[in-house]
Design an enzyme around this catalytic site. Structure first.
Site, PDB file in Angstrom:
ATOM      1  N   PHE A  28      -3.696  -1.217   0.921  1.00 24.60           N
ATOM      2  CA  PHE A  28      -5.022  -0.632   1.137  1.00 24.60           C
ATOM      3  C   PHE A  28      -6.124  -1.683   1.029  1.00 24.60           C
ATOM      4  CE2 PHE A  28      -8.558   1.496  -1.391  1.00 24.60           C
ATOM      5  CZ  PHE A  28      -9.282   1.843  -0.276  1.00 24.60           C
ATOM      6  N   ASP A  48       3.388  -9.561   3.553  1.00 27.94           N
ATOM      7  CA  ASP A  48       3.731  -8.311   2.878  1.00 27.94           C
ATOM      8  C   ASP A  48       5.190  -7.995   3.180  1.00 27.94           C
ATOM      9  OD1 ASP A  48       3.782  -5.424   2.074  1.00 27.94           O
ATOM     10  OD2 ASP A  48       1.608  -5.721   1.952  1.00 27.94           O
ATOM     11  N   ASP A  73       8.718 -11.461   1.333  1.00 26.36           N
ATOM     12  CA  ASP A  73       8.444 -11.221  -0.077  1.00 26.36           C
ATOM     13  C   ASP A  73       7.977 -12.521  -0.716  1.00 26.36           C
ATOM     14  OD1 ASP A  73       8.437 -10.563  -2.762  1.00 26.36           O
ATOM     15  OD2 ASP A  73      10.300  -9.402  -2.658  1.00 26.36           O
ATOM     16  N   LEU A  93      -2.420 -10.266  -4.028  1.00 22.78           N
ATOM     17  CA  LEU A  93      -2.473  -8.841  -4.296  1.00 22.78           C
ATOM     18  C   LEU A  93      -1.091  -8.197  -4.258  1.00 22.78           C
ATOM     19  CD1 LEU A  93      -5.241  -9.658  -2.582  1.00 22.78           C
ATOM     20  CD2 LEU A  93      -5.602  -7.210  -2.637  1.00 22.78           C
ATOM     21  N   TYR A 157       4.994  -2.607 -15.195  1.00 23.19           N
ATOM     22  CA  TYR A 157       3.736  -2.949 -14.543  1.00 23.19           C
ATOM     23  C   TYR A 157       2.781  -3.637 -15.514  1.00 23.19           C
ATOM     24  CZ  TYR A 157      -0.809  -2.330 -12.324  1.00 23.19           C
ATOM     25  OH  TYR A 157      -2.056  -2.541 -11.810  1.00 23.19           O
TER      26      TYR A 157
END
Length: 335
Positions: A28, A48, A73, A93, A157
């Site tokens: 996004f 990406d 990757d 990101l 995370y």
């Protein structure tokens, strides 16, 4: 290398970079950064692996001079050699960040935060580029949760985020031009409605007829930042030599109930509003401290959340953009 100069948020401003690498560029925020950089005459390599990103988010950039998409990757061992550059800017990101993705992909999250960050830093150091890590405040917990329990769903995370920040700080301590931006909740066109965040869930539920669910009593306060404002903040920080983490996010807080009711009004939905038990785990806690961004970089939030929601909903109901033939084709394009 293009010399570093002051970058402003003016629409006609020329960015101080010639070529940029954006990892996680089909996500996004990444897709909006790729677009803004190209609009500022910066060549862009968008990388990406499409595990959570979508090629459709950057399909509108296919064929634009200076844009290249690479499906790979950044955590892979051969990624450094494959990204030949040279780059003036590396925006990192990459990695699953949405609440709906992290618990399902803990090893991928850890690889992106460790190996991926190391590889992206290596590329930036090789080329003498400015490096900026897109981090998250959620990994640092709050008064009710310190983020250190290793077996809760979001632990991978949180650990990956803290490690990546420490790695960037270590490189900066050794002389790298590296910094950290902590991004609070963003929203806008091309956002996913299945990412597990409260605002995304409300939009999806309202568009499908509901019910629209609100966690708890609806009084939970959220800080929202429209994606254009967040892109401004990221690029202003990228154009600096700041090392310390800087918050970018919404200055104004609103409640979950207000957001849900606004979404229902904008969609014209007759969906009922239902209060439910809130989800576990970090989901956009707290408000950003944007004083540093204001004072040193001149960043300010321009789009009020009500207006931002109206723009966002309009993008969901607008006719779909023409999809170039490259979408659905793996590998690299243009090739």
């Amino acid at each position: 290398m293009v010399p570093m100069t002051t970058f402003t948020m003016n629409a006609d401003a020329r960015a101080p970079w010639g070529r940029a690498l954006v990892t996680g560029g089909a996500g996004f925020l990444g897709s909006h950064l790729c677009t803004r950089l190209l609009d500022s005459d910066v060549e862009v390599d968008c990388v990406d692996n499409l595990s959570t990103g979508r090629a459709e988010k950057v399909a509108h950039l296919a064929g634009r001079p200076g844009f290249r998409f690479l499906e790979r990757d950044i955590a892979d061992a051969d990624s450094v050699d494959a990204l030949t550059g040279p780059y003036d800017l590396v925006l990192h990101l990459a990695g699953p960040t949405a609440p709906a993705d992290g618990p399902e992909r803990p090893r991928e999250v850890l690889d992106a935060g460790s190996l991926g960050t190391r590889n992206a830093l290596t590329v930036a150091d090789r080329d003498g580029a400015r490096f900026l890590l897109a981090s998250s405040p959620e990994a640092h917990g709050d008064d009710s949760w310190d983020g250190t329990d290793p077996v809760v769903p979001y632990s991978a995370y949180c650990e990956a985020t803290r490690f990546s920040e420490a790695l960037v700080a270590a490189h900066a301590g050794d002389g790298s031009n590296a910094g950290i931006v902590r991004l609070f909740t963003a929203y806008g066109p091309r956002m996913r409605t299945d990412d597990g965040r409260m605002i995304s869930t409300c939009i999806e539920q309202a568009l499908s007829g509901g019910p629209v669910t609100v966690p708890g009593d609806g009084g939970r306060r959220l800080s929202l930042c429209y994606v254009d404002d967040m892109v401004d903040g990221v690029l202003l920080l990228a154009a600096s030599r700041s090392v310390r983490p800087v918050d970018i996010g919404g200055d104004e807080e609103t409640t979950a109930e207000q957001i849900a009711r606004r979404v229902i009004d904008l969609t014209g939905s007759e969906a009922p509003l239902t209060f439910v038990d809130g989800p576990d785990g970090p989901l956009g806690r707290g408000a950003p401290d944007t004083g540093f961004a204001h004072e040193l970089f001149g960043w300010t939030q321009r789009v009020p959340w009500e207006e931002g929601l109206e723009r966002t909903l309009a993008s969901f109901t607008a006719p779909p953009e023409r999809t170039p033939a490259v979408v659905g084709r793996g590998g690299e394009w243009p090739a």
